[in-house]
Design a protein around this motif. Structure first.
Motif, PDB file in Angstrom:
ATOM      1  N   SER A   1      30.358 -22.000  -3.798  1.00  0.00           N
ATOM      2  CA  SER A   1      31.717 -21.813  -4.307  1.00  0.00           C
ATOM      3  C   SER A   1      32.764 -22.577  -3.499  1.00  0.00           C
ATOM      4  O   SER A   1      33.868 -22.829  -3.987  1.00  0.00           O
ATOM      5  CB  SER A   1      32.056 -20.310  -4.324  1.00  0.00           C
ATOM      6  N   ARG A   2      32.429 -22.942  -2.260  1.00  0.00           N
ATOM      7  CA  ARG A   2      33.351 -23.702  -1.420  1.00  0.00           C
ATOM      8  C   ARG A   2      33.097 -25.199  -1.470  1.00  0.00           C
ATOM      9  O   ARG A   2      33.728 -25.969  -0.751  1.00  0.00           O
ATOM     10  CB  ARG A   2      33.246 -23.209   0.028  1.00  0.00           C
ATOM     11  N   GLY A   3      32.161 -25.597  -2.314  1.00  0.00           N
ATOM     12  CA  GLY A   3      31.859 -27.011  -2.445  1.00  0.00           C
ATOM     13  C   GLY A   3      30.897 -27.535  -1.413  1.00  0.00           C
ATOM     14  O   GLY A   3      30.699 -28.757  -1.302  1.00  0.00           O
ATOM     15  N   ASN A   4      30.302 -26.646  -0.633  1.00  0.00           N
ATOM     16  CA  ASN A   4      29.340 -27.059   0.381  1.00  0.00           C
ATOM     17  C   ASN A   4      27.935 -27.097  -0.211  1.00  0.00           C
ATOM     18  O   ASN A   4      27.549 -26.212  -0.978  1.00  0.00           O
ATOM     19  CB  ASN A   4      29.370 -26.093   1.567  1.00  0.00           C
ATOM     20  N   ALA A   5      27.149 -28.091   0.162  1.00  0.00           N
ATOM     21  CA  ALA A   5      25.782 -28.209  -0.330  1.00  0.00           C
ATOM     22  C   ALA A   5      24.874 -27.214   0.387  1.00  0.00           C
ATOM     23  O   ALA A   5      24.974 -27.026   1.606  1.00  0.00           O
ATOM     24  CB  ALA A   5      25.262 -29.633  -0.126  1.00  0.00           C
TER      25      ALA A   5
END
Length: 360
Positions: free
Chosen positions: A78-82
């Motif tokens: 959800s935070r754009g982290n892979a």
């Protein structure tokens, strides 16, 4: 080195033998099992089905019953982290004759409230691939070990919920795949009955789109007095699901994880299923229950530690309820074959019991 007969495993490739799970990685949609049995009049009454239907895959030229793949993939949180995602997907061809819901430990497992490691149930049924399926009574009390939800296996209706609104996945006699919310009349329909049916919690994907938000409301997960459904949806954990693709093939998906530490939320799980080409899918029992078995061998890494393992070094497979099974076409499964497979599993169970006595 061979796998133990009870499916116990250790992530560093050492194994226990005949040891039970400690049930430490518990992921429950409701705080009490009796909340599952609540009447739908307390939520939204299922007078008419809210489902999607799709013709099951049928192609006599396809000889392979199923195809299993192990994946290690990347997914944006959800935070754009892979984040890493690892698990298995099983695609089942011609599912009307090669796919079954199986009671825990074989016939009468739900009636007897019998729990069984998925690997043992899988061996008894002769599954090439299998995952754990329905939820079950987990808390001590009268519902301990009870199969939860609708259960139909190989044309035999084991139980129905009377219309309790939770997402279902099933196949009718004419080969129609049905996904969604069923009224009691739908489940009891006799002219085109269900031959396989299992109930989950949360309709993950509907017609190729994420359906978690809508399903939370329809599954009564927004009733704040229960206070657990949001956590059940949002928490990172091991997951399992059943669905189908655009060809009408049944798709089983298992994700490894450890509740609150790693794995996927149901939002992420739904998004990931879309990347696998799943059109409709229902979430099944996860957490420490999540298990995938290939040809009688545990292929994933169950989250539960073994009972009496104070150092929390060993991991063991949990005893679970129903499983979903990919097997040879029914016309190839002779009664003699079934007898041989059952007899073999009985011998393994007896040997495991004897070893447990010796090691005590």
């Amino acid at each position: 080195m061979s796998w133990p007969d009870d499916g116990s495993i250790l992530a560093v490739s050492s194994f226990t033998s005949c040891v039970r799970s400690s049930d430490n990685d518990t992921l429950l949609p409701y705080s009490k099992s009796e909340e599952w049995r609540r009447l739908v009049k307390g939520c939204q009454f299922v007078k008419f089905a809210d489902t999607e239907t799709f013709p099951a895959h049928k192609n006599s030229s396809v000889t392979a019953g199923s195809d299993t793949k192990y994946f290690v993939d990347k997914l944006l949180d959800s935070r754009g982290n892979a984040k890493d995602v690892w698990g298995h997907s099983v695609v089942i061809n011609n599912p009307l004759s090669t796919f079954s819901v199986v009671e825990p430990g074989g016939p009468n497992g739900c009636v007897e409230r019998r729990l069984s490691p998925a690997v043992k149930t899988s061996r008894l049924r002769g599954c090439h691939a299998a995952i754990n399926a329905g939820f079950f009574g987990h808390n001590p009390g009268p519902d301990l070990g009870a199969c939860m939800g609708n259960v139909v296996t190989d044309g035999k209706r084991i139980q129905d919920t009377g219309g309790v609104q939770n997402a279902n996945f099933g196949i009718r006699k004419d080969g129609t795949i049905v996904v969604g919310y069923l009224s009691e009349m739908d489940v009891l329909q006799e002219d085109n009955p269900f031959v396989q049916l299992v109930t989950g919690v949360i309709w993950l994907v509907r017609n190729g789109t994420v359906y978690v938000k809508e399903s939370k409301t329809k599954d009564c997960g927004s009733l704040q007095e229960y206070g657990t459904m949001d956590e059940f949806v949002d928490v990172l954990s091991a997951r399992t699901a059943v669905g189908h693709d655009v060809h009408g093939r049944v798709v089983l998906v298992q994700i490894d994880g450890n509740t609150e530490e790693r794995g996927l939320s149901l939002w992420e799980f739904a998004e990931f299923l879309l990347t696998l080409g799943v059109v409709n899918a229902v979430n099944l029992d996860g957490g420490g229950s999540a298990t995938l078995v290939l040809d009688g061998t545990v292929a994933n890494y169950p989250a539960d530690h073994c009972a009496n393992d104070h150092n929390q070094t060993w991991h063991c497979m949990r005893e679970v309820s129903t499983i979903l099974c990919a097997h040879d076409p029914e016309d190839q499964m002779t009664s003699d074959c079934r007898i041989v497979k059952t007899y073999t599993c009985l011998k393994v169970t007896v040997l495991c019991t004897i070893l447990s006595w010796i090691l005590q």
